[in-house]
Design an enzyme around this catalytic site. Structure first.
Site, PDB file in Angstrom:
ATOM      1  N   HIS A 114     -14.140   2.887   7.517  1.00  0.00           N
ATOM      2  CA  HIS A 114     -13.287   1.711   7.240  1.00  0.00           C
ATOM      3  C   HIS A 114     -13.645   1.130   5.866  1.00  0.00           C
ATOM      4  O   HIS A 114     -14.009  -0.034   5.727  1.00  0.00           O
ATOM      5  CB  HIS A 114     -13.407   0.638   8.347  1.00  0.00           C
ATOM      6  CG  HIS A 114     -12.306  -0.390   8.262  1.00  0.00           C
ATOM      7  ND1 HIS A 114     -11.908  -1.148   9.344  1.00  0.00           N
ATOM      8  CD2 HIS A 114     -11.494  -0.788   7.243  1.00  0.00           C
ATOM      9  CE1 HIS A 114     -10.932  -1.963   8.991  1.00  0.00           C
ATOM     10  NE2 HIS A 114     -10.657  -1.767   7.708  1.00  0.00           N
ATOM     11  N   ASP A 121      -9.650   6.463   8.461  1.00  0.00           N
ATOM     12  CA  ASP A 121     -10.641   5.463   8.039  1.00  0.00           C
ATOM     13  C   ASP A 121     -10.916   4.486   9.189  1.00  0.00           C
ATOM     14  O   ASP A 121     -11.742   3.604   9.054  1.00  0.00           O
ATOM     15  CB  ASP A 121     -10.058   4.721   6.819  1.00  0.00           C
ATOM     16  CG  ASP A 121     -11.073   3.871   6.060  1.00  0.00           C
ATOM     17  OD1 ASP A 121     -12.256   4.278   5.993  1.00  0.00           O
ATOM     18  OD2 ASP A 121     -10.694   2.804   5.531  1.00  0.00           O
ATOM     19  N   ALA A 145      -4.747   2.573   7.748  1.00  0.00           N
ATOM     20  CA  ALA A 145      -4.164   1.249   8.045  1.00  0.00           C
ATOM     21  C   ALA A 145      -4.935   0.549   9.163  1.00  0.00           C
ATOM     22  O   ALA A 145      -5.850  -0.234   8.888  1.00  0.00           O
ATOM     23  CB  ALA A 145      -2.696   1.410   8.397  1.00  0.00           C
ATOM     24  N   ARG A 146      -4.610   0.855  10.407  1.00  0.00           N
ATOM     25  CA  ARG A 146      -5.285   0.236  11.547  1.00  0.00           C
ATOM     26  C   ARG A 146      -5.331   1.222  12.710  1.00  0.00           C
ATOM     27  O   ARG A 146      -4.356   1.941  12.960  1.00  0.00           O
ATOM     28  CB  ARG A 146      -4.536  -1.031  12.015  1.00  0.00           C
ATOM     29  CG  ARG A 146      -4.749  -2.260  11.169  1.00  0.00           C
ATOM     30  CD  ARG A 146      -6.192  -2.777  11.277  1.00  0.00           C
ATOM     31  NE  ARG A 146      -6.423  -3.971  10.464  1.00  0.00           N
ATOM     32  CZ  ARG A 146      -6.913  -3.963   9.220  1.00  0.00           C
ATOM     33  NH1 ARG A 146      -7.216  -2.827   8.624  1.00  0.00           N
ATOM     34  NH2 ARG A 146      -7.113  -5.095   8.572  1.00  0.00           N
ATOM     35  N   GLU A 177     -14.365   1.070  16.665  1.00  0.00           N
ATOM     36  CA  GLU A 177     -15.308   1.016  15.540  1.00  0.00           C
ATOM     37  C   GLU A 177     -16.163  -0.256  15.634  1.00  0.00           C
ATOM     38  O   GLU A 177     -15.703  -1.294  16.110  1.00  0.00           O
ATOM     39  CB  GLU A 177     -14.575   1.097  14.191  1.00  0.00           C
ATOM     40  CG  GLU A 177     -13.790  -0.131  13.816  1.00  0.00           C
ATOM     41  CD  GLU A 177     -12.988   0.060  12.528  1.00  0.00           C
ATOM     42  OE1 GLU A 177     -12.289   1.077  12.396  1.00  0.00           O
ATOM     43  OE2 GLU A 177     -13.068  -0.824  11.666  1.00  0.00           O
ATOM     44  N   ILE A 231       0.843  -1.207   0.000  1.00  0.00           N
ATOM     45  CA  ILE A 231       0.000   0.000   0.000  1.00  0.00           C
ATOM     46  C   ILE A 231       0.876   1.254   0.000  1.00  0.00           C
ATOM     47  O   ILE A 231       0.654   2.187  -0.774  1.00  0.00           O
ATOM     48  CB  ILE A 231      -0.962  -0.004   1.212  1.00  0.00           C
ATOM     49  CG1 ILE A 231      -1.894  -1.214   1.139  1.00  0.00           C
ATOM     50  CG2 ILE A 231      -1.768   1.296   1.257  1.00  0.00           C
ATOM     51  CD1 ILE A 231      -2.737  -1.452   2.380  1.00  0.00           C
ATOM     52  N   GLY A 272     -11.456   1.663   3.151  1.00  0.00           N
ATOM     53  CA  GLY A 272     -10.246   1.750   2.320  1.00  0.00           C
ATOM     54  C   GLY A 272     -10.218   0.709   1.219  1.00  0.00           C
ATOM     55  O   GLY A 272      -9.867   0.996   0.071  1.00  0.00           O
ATOM     56  N   ALA A 273     -10.575  -0.524   1.572  1.00  0.00           N
ATOM     57  CA  ALA A 273     -10.474  -1.625   0.607  1.00  0.00           C
ATOM     58  C   ALA A 273     -11.783  -1.868  -0.127  1.00  0.00           C
ATOM     59  O   ALA A 273     -11.879  -2.791  -0.930  1.00  0.00           O
ATOM     60  CB  ALA A 273     -10.083  -2.894   1.347  1.00  0.00           C
TER      61      ALA A 273
END
Ligand code: 3PG
Length: 400
Positions: free
Chosen positions: A282, A254, A230-231, A259, A150, A284-285
């Site tokens: 969340h 994100d 990312a996280r 969450e 990424i 992103g993907a």
């Protein structure tokens, strides 16, 4: 083979899994507890962010493989999987472009204050005076924390924007840094104060937990942007909120520490509500392109597993086995040879760690490599060499 897909997954690829002869249960709304109740007879489980807990893994006898249809595997209890000999595999890189696109989007949005622009317009306010003050991104220093797939995709996009690129990554060598056009900085602590924008692209792991600490956040340049696609676990969220509330930095994120696990829920978070934080859910993907690429990779992993028993992108394999010795046994390809060799090792209390047996053309002879934890005695080695009509030649060598 019974496959449970406990998350949203493209229909076309579910059909491909069925085409492999598998019986598929597709449960896109499942949450962790429902996996526990429905996993007992499953051989393979496919998830995105739905949790696969130790309780779920222990509730099955047949389970042999969990595929994370995505990159991060922190929603799967890998320790529980490893204890039961269950493979965990992921699909790294398949959604990298989507995540990098979101990171770039958040950077651009923060710079031009796109969210406030839009909200004002929706409220009938025209305010060109207020929103004409962005400095612009060209020539700004972008610091990338983590140069995996990424991070690299972000760097490619950022280069076109004309950023000065700096990066820290555990695996980043000066040669690789040169090849991808970034300045390599030896630590996060040295990188962060030099940058106008920081974008983090690390996996969640014990060694990265809280890597964006209060100290690091406090060292950001006044007015810097911090981007997290990312996280949440990477960041001291309380310190981030404090810096935001003090007006020191602006954030695009994100991810949130608390969450919701589910796909839809009520959500209260001080961070996401802060005026200078641009938050997404969340996602992103979550582009169709990325989800198709991830699904295709999932099918590839499953296909190979069904055909050969091998698992691609296996993430819970012990990196360094306790083996210090390797016994190479060239032998006639007939029944009982390996049993005889292993029985000699057993009598000597030597544990076989990893074994590979390959066959030569004509299927007359084979070669077996047995990695063992302790050195077999010379008597054991002689006994193995003397297995008449079975062993052609055997040899011990030190490894590691
Ligand atoms: C990943 O680890 O691949 C991303 O966080 C995506 O997660 P998702 O598939 O649950 O959106």
């Amino acid at each position: 083979m019974k496959v449970l897909i406990a998350d949203k997954f493209p229909e076309r690829y579910i059909e491909q899994i069925r085409g492999l002869g598998s019986q598929v249960s597709y449960e896109p709304r499942f949450e962790a507890a429902e996996i526990v109740e429905n996993i007992a007879d499953k051989d393979v489980v496919v998830v995105r962010s739905t949790k696969v807990t130790a309780e779920a893994i222990e509730a099955t006898q047949n389970l042999s493989l969990i595929i994370r249809a995505g990159a991060g595997t922190n929603n799967i209890d890998k320790q529980a999987a490893s204890c039961r000999g269950v493979y965990v595999a992921n699909c790294p890189g398949m959604n990298s472009i989507a995540v990098a696109e979101l990171a770039m989007g958040l950077i651009c949005a923060l710079d031009r204050r796109i969210v406030e622009n839009t909200i004002d317009l929706r409220n009938g306010i025209w305010n060109k005076a207020e929103y004409s003050q962005a400095d612009g991104l060209y020539g700004k220093v972008l610091g990338v924390v983590g140069v995996g797939k990424i991070g690299e995709e972000l760097i490619k996009r950022a280069r076109v924007f004309g950023f000065q690129l700096k990066a820290y990554s555990r695996s980043l060598t000066p040669d690789k840094a040169k090849a991808i056009g970034v300045a390599c900085v030896p630590s996060v602590a040295e990188l962060v104060p030099q940058c106008d924008i920081i974008s983090v692209h690390l996996a969640a792991a014990p060694e990265t937990e809280g890597i964006i600490s209060k100290e690091i956040i406090d060292s950001m340049k006044p007015g810097a942007y911090f981007i997290n696609t990312a996280r949440a676990e990477l960041v001291d969220e309380a310190a981030l909120l404090e810096a935001v509330q003090a007006g020191r930095i602006r954030v695009g994120t994100d991810l949130y520490r608390d969450e919701p696990e589910g796909k839809t829920a009520a959500f209260e978070s001080e961070l996401s509500k802060a005026a200078t934080v641009y938050g997404t859910h969340h996602i992103g993907a979550s582009t169709t392109q990325a989800q198709n690429a991830v699904a295709a990779e999932t099918v590839r992993i499953l296909k190979l597993f069904l055909k050969t028993g091998r698992v691609e992108n296996w993430v819970n394999r012990l990196v360094k086995t306790p083996a210090n010795w390797q016994l190479v046994v060239r032998h006639h390809d007939k029944p009982g040879v390996l049993a005889a060799v292993l029985s000699c090792l057993k009598e000597d209390n030597v544990n076989a760690e990893e074994i590979e047996n390959v066959i030569f053309e004509g299927a007359q002879a084979a070669c077996c490599t047995i990695q063992v934890d302790t050195k077999p005695s010379s008597e054991t080695l002689e006994k193995i060499s003397a297995l008449e009509g079975q062993v052609i030649h055997s040899e011990l060598m030190g490894i590691g």
